[in-house]
Design a protein around this motif. Structure first.
Motif: not given
Length: 147
Positions: A126-136, A142-147
């Protein structure tokens, strides 16, 4: 990054969402995902390829590039999906390991997938850091790479 988290197919399991969910026990945050320890730690040589490759199923090779059929059709299909959807190439990973060794690969991966905010590992799915961007991810599972 840990050598045992590099699967035979070239997948870096440390980047996988199922591995990161396990590491951070994220189902406690309202998710319902399967956890994974990584292919090698689970006793599997490769989740993606082991069921169709006799060499991997028997543990006869550590990496797919050791096979005379490298890259096989199944690995090419898997690689295309990962290059297209997840911004990584298993074949490129394997070719780098073959040319430069596992230690150099681990250093490259550590730098490439490092979160600039916290130093954690970015998830390839998904392109996310799951520490910093877990809220996203909580707001869009189903978030994936800026979608």
């Amino acid at each position: 990054m840990d050598e045992k988290l590099i699967a035979s197919c070239g997948m870096n399991c440390a980047l996988c969402i199922a591995y990161q969910f396990n590491e951070n026990d994220l189902n406690k945050r309202g998710f319902h995902r399967k956890y994974c320890l990584g292919c090698i730690p689970r006793g599997e040589n490769c989740l993606h390829m082991g069921d169709s490759c006799e060499l991997l199923a028997k543990g006869s090779v550590r990496f797919c590039f050791e096979c005379e059929k490298f890259p096989c059709k199944r690995l090419k299909v898997l690689d295309k999906r990962y290059r297209t959807k997840y911004h990584m190439s298993m074949i490129d990973n394997l070719e780098f390991i073959k040319a430069n060794g596992i230690e150099a690969f681990l250093e490259k991966e550590k730098a490439l997938w490092r979160c600039q905010e916290c130093g954690g590992t970015i998830c390839c799915h998904n392109g996310l850091c799951l520490n910093c961007n877990i809220d996203t991810l909580l707001s869009n599972k189903k978030y994936r790479w800026g979608e």
